[in-house]
Write a protein that holds these residues in place. Structure first.
Motif, PDB file in Angstrom:
ATOM      1  N   VAL A 248       0.840  -1.199   0.000  1.00 17.11           N
ATOM      2  CA  VAL A 248       0.000   0.000   0.000  1.00 17.11           C
ATOM      3  C   VAL A 248       0.879   1.255   0.000  1.00 17.11           C
ATOM      4  O   VAL A 248       1.818   1.364   0.793  1.00 17.11           O
ATOM      5  CB  VAL A 248      -0.929  -0.004   1.234  1.00 17.11           C
ATOM      6  N   GLY A 249       0.574   2.164  -0.888  1.00 21.43           N
ATOM      7  CA  GLY A 249       1.319   3.422  -0.973  1.00 21.43           C
ATOM      8  C   GLY A 249       2.537   3.369  -1.866  1.00 21.43           C
ATOM      9  O   GLY A 249       3.125   4.423  -2.174  1.00 21.43           O
ATOM     10  N   ASP A 250       2.948   2.177  -2.317  1.00 19.87           N
ATOM     11  CA  ASP A 250       4.094   2.077  -3.229  1.00 19.87           C
ATOM     12  C   ASP A 250       3.745   2.710  -4.575  1.00 19.87           C
ATOM     13  O   ASP A 250       2.627   2.550  -5.076  1.00 19.87           O
ATOM     14  CB  ASP A 250       4.493   0.620  -3.445  1.00 19.87           C
ATOM     15  N   PHE A 251       4.707   3.391  -5.197  1.00 20.94           N
ATOM     16  CA  PHE A 251       4.443   4.076  -6.463  1.00 20.94           C
ATOM     17  C   PHE A 251       5.642   4.015  -7.384  1.00 20.94           C
ATOM     18  O   PHE A 251       6.783   3.784  -6.963  1.00 20.94           O
ATOM     19  CB  PHE A 251       4.063   5.543  -6.224  1.00 20.94           C
TER      20      PHE A 251
ATOM     21  N   ARG B  97       3.452  13.171 -17.597  1.00 27.70           N
ATOM     22  CA  ARG B  97       3.969  12.656 -16.331  1.00 27.70           C
ATOM     23  C   ARG B  97       2.973  11.632 -15.781  1.00 27.70           C
ATOM     24  O   ARG B  97       1.823  11.952 -15.509  1.00 27.70           O
ATOM     25  CB  ARG B  97       4.170  13.798 -15.332  1.00 27.70           C
ATOM     26  N   ALA B  98       3.433  10.387 -15.635  1.00 25.43           N
ATOM     27  CA  ALA B  98       2.570   9.298 -15.192  1.00 25.43           C
ATOM     28  C   ALA B  98       2.902   8.906 -13.757  1.00 25.43           C
ATOM     29  O   ALA B  98       4.059   8.980 -13.324  1.00 25.43           O
ATOM     30  CB  ALA B  98       2.718   8.090 -16.103  1.00 25.43           C
ATOM     31  N   LEU B  99       1.881   8.460 -13.044  1.00 29.28           N
ATOM     32  CA  LEU B  99       2.022   7.959 -11.677  1.00 29.28           C
ATOM     33  C   LEU B  99       1.147   6.722 -11.535  1.00 29.28           C
ATOM     34  O   LEU B  99      -0.052   6.772 -11.829  1.00 29.28           O
ATOM     35  CB  LEU B  99       1.578   9.028 -10.678  1.00 29.28           C
ATOM     36  N   VAL B 100       1.752   5.602 -11.126  1.00 37.01           N
ATOM     37  CA  VAL B 100       0.968   4.426 -10.752  1.00 37.01           C
ATOM     38  C   VAL B 100       1.224   4.160  -9.279  1.00 37.01           C
ATOM     39  O   VAL B 100       2.362   4.242  -8.812  1.00 37.01           O
ATOM     40  CB  VAL B 100       1.297   3.192 -11.618  1.00 37.01           C
ATOM     41  N   ILE B 101       0.159   3.838  -8.547  1.00 33.54           N
ATOM     42  CA  ILE B 101       0.259   3.714  -7.100  1.00 33.54           C
ATOM     43  C   ILE B 101      -0.728   2.666  -6.607  1.00 33.54           C
ATOM     44  O   ILE B 101      -1.808   2.497  -7.188  1.00 33.54           O
ATOM     45  CB  ILE B 101       0.001   5.086  -6.422  1.00 33.54           C
ATOM     46  N   ARG B 102      -0.359   1.961  -5.543  1.00 30.77           N
ATOM     47  CA  ARG B 102      -1.241   0.963  -4.949  1.00 30.77           C
ATOM     48  C   ARG B 102      -1.996   1.611  -3.779  1.00 30.77           C
ATOM     49  O   ARG B 102      -1.393   2.163  -2.865  1.00 30.77           O
ATOM     50  CB  ARG B 102      -0.449  -0.253  -4.465  1.00 30.77           C
ATOM     51  N   GLY B 103      -3.316   1.538  -3.837  1.00 27.01           N
ATOM     52  CA  GLY B 103      -4.152   2.178  -2.831  1.00 27.01           C
ATOM     53  C   GLY B 103      -4.342   1.337  -1.582  1.00 27.01           C
ATOM     54  O   GLY B 103      -3.886   0.196  -1.488  1.00 27.01           O
TER      55      GLY B 103
END
Length: 420
Positions: free
Chosen positions: A74-77, A86-92
């Motif tokens: 959780v919270g890793d991006f 500009r892209a952002l992938v993140i685990r909620g």
């Protein structure tokens, strides 16, 4: 794969084809009379062409960001910047992976500056402190009394179109002509299943990047053929011998296979790799002794090895400056023997990459020479031609002379309309 041509002669038609027997390419037939000239030289320098490619090929085609196991908690991006995007992938907090534009709704700042990391519970913009939940919704603006009431969804992080294939996360910045990546790549699902890609683990080395002084298409031109392997890549040639072949791009995908030669190898890395190789035990006998490459149009290649998996992709920074980016992954439950195998395969790969980098830059330099009159492709470089044809499908203007300045897009739209 075969290419059959009907030729008229004295009011009769007959089939002409030629089969290539080299580098293991025994099942590939190509026509005996085809355009060997490659792309026109102007296509590598024209600024309007470059901008059109950036928009259609890079903003509107799927781009690989990372693997889901790069962000396991959780919270890793992971963030990635590409041609102004500009892209952002993140685990909620709900364990779901989401993709967003890395863009604060206040003043457009990056909400996350690092390339990889972890947000403990929220995303806080470093400019004015606007705060977002891990699902992208706006949690709150600093000094809210100075602002109108803000809807948390409307003023949340702008979402990005995302698709996940076997754990690999793709985004698309703008709508484009491709279907979902899962749909594109399903033709390989049976062959790929034995690699268990969803369970891959990052090696801990992070994503690598190399700057190349060349137009990005020069990277593809070198990578889309194996004709140069015996001369330019002693490591690969020692590993495969003549057992390397390319299948030209079709339906946005290409496939290349290097089956290990029967010898022990002459070079230190190859000799020890063949001797010590510990292959993944879910692979069949054929795939335990080959390197398999899957190319995805326009700029991505997966390398699936008996001991590891890699990817690499190139993208333009400016005309004459390209970044090649990649990542390395290990199989789950990797033991000591497989780790040694992976080290040796990565060593061969690193040397090959540096060798290609020099060839790419020389290819770019050639077009500046007063003696340069274009290229003459070998039958063994038909993959280059097939890739150029894929570009011409989107940019038929590449089949003719350089358009008048300021008229390239207009000319291309006219040609597309004429094709129907």
């Amino acid at each position: 794969m075969s290419f059959i041509f009907l030729i008229a002669n004295n009011n009769k038609e007959f089939i002409v084809s030629i089969k290539v027997f080299s580098l293991g390419q025994e099942n590939l037939e190509i026509p005996n009379d085809w355009d060997r000239s490659g792309l026109p030289a102007w296509s590598f320098f024209n600024s309007e062409m470059f901008e059109a490619e950036k928009d259609l090929l890079f903003r509107r085609h799927w781009q690989l960001i990372c693997h889901s196991n790069d962000i396991p908690n959780v919270g890793d991006f992971v963030t990635w910047n590409l041609i102004g995007e500009r892209a952002l992938v993140i685990r909620g907090k709900d364990e779901k992976i989401r993709a967003f534009h890395n863009l604060c709704r206040h003043r457009g700042s990056r909400v996350i500056a690092d390339e990889v990391g972890t947000c403990k519970s929220t995303i806080i913009c470093p400019f004015h402190g606007w705060t977002y939940n891990l699902d992208g919704t706006l949690r709150g603006a600093s000094q809210p009394a100075s602002l109108p009431k803000l809807d948390p969804i409307e003023y949340g992080l702008p979402p990005l179109e995302m698709d996940i294939w076997n754990g690999f996360i793709f985004v698309r910045f703008q709508p484009g002509p491709q279907p979902s990546l899962s749909n594109i790549l399903k033709k390989f699902d049976n062959e790929i299943s034995q690699y268990e890609l969803s369970d891959l683990e990052p090696t801990g080395d992070g994503f690598w990047k190399e700057e190349i002084d060349a137009n990005w298409k020069c990277v593809r031109d070198v990578d889309n053929e194996g004709y140069h392997v015996p001369m330019a890549h002693p490591g690969l040639h020692d590993l495969f011998g003549r057992n390397y072949y390319d299948e030209p791009i079709e339906g946005g995908l290409s496939r290349s296979v290097g089956s290990f030669s029967s010898g022990n190898g002459r070079l230190w890395s190859v000799k020890n790799y063949k001797k010590l190789l510990r292959a993944k035990d879910t692979l069949d006998e054929t795939h335990q002794k080959c390197w398999l490459y899957i190319g995805v149009f326009p700029n991505l290649v997966f390398g699936l090895y008996p001991d590891s998996v890699i990817f690499y992709q190139e993208y333009p920074v400016e005309n004459g400056k390209t970044i090649q980016r990649g990542g390395n992954y290990k199989y789950s439950k990797e033991d000591r023997e497989m780790k040694i195998s992976r080290y040796l395969s990565m060593r061969i790969d690193r040397l090959t990459s540096k060798e290609d980098e020099q060839l790419i830059e020389w290819s770019w330099e050639a077009a500046f020479s007063s003696a340069y009159e274009g290229v003459l492709l070998s039958d063994l470089e038909y993959g280059v031609k097939a890739y150029h044809d894929a570009l011409r499908e989107l940019f038929p203007v590449l089949s003719g002379p350089e358009p008048e300045q300021g008229k390239l897009l207009q000319a291309n739209e006219k040609l597309l309309a004429e094709k129907g």
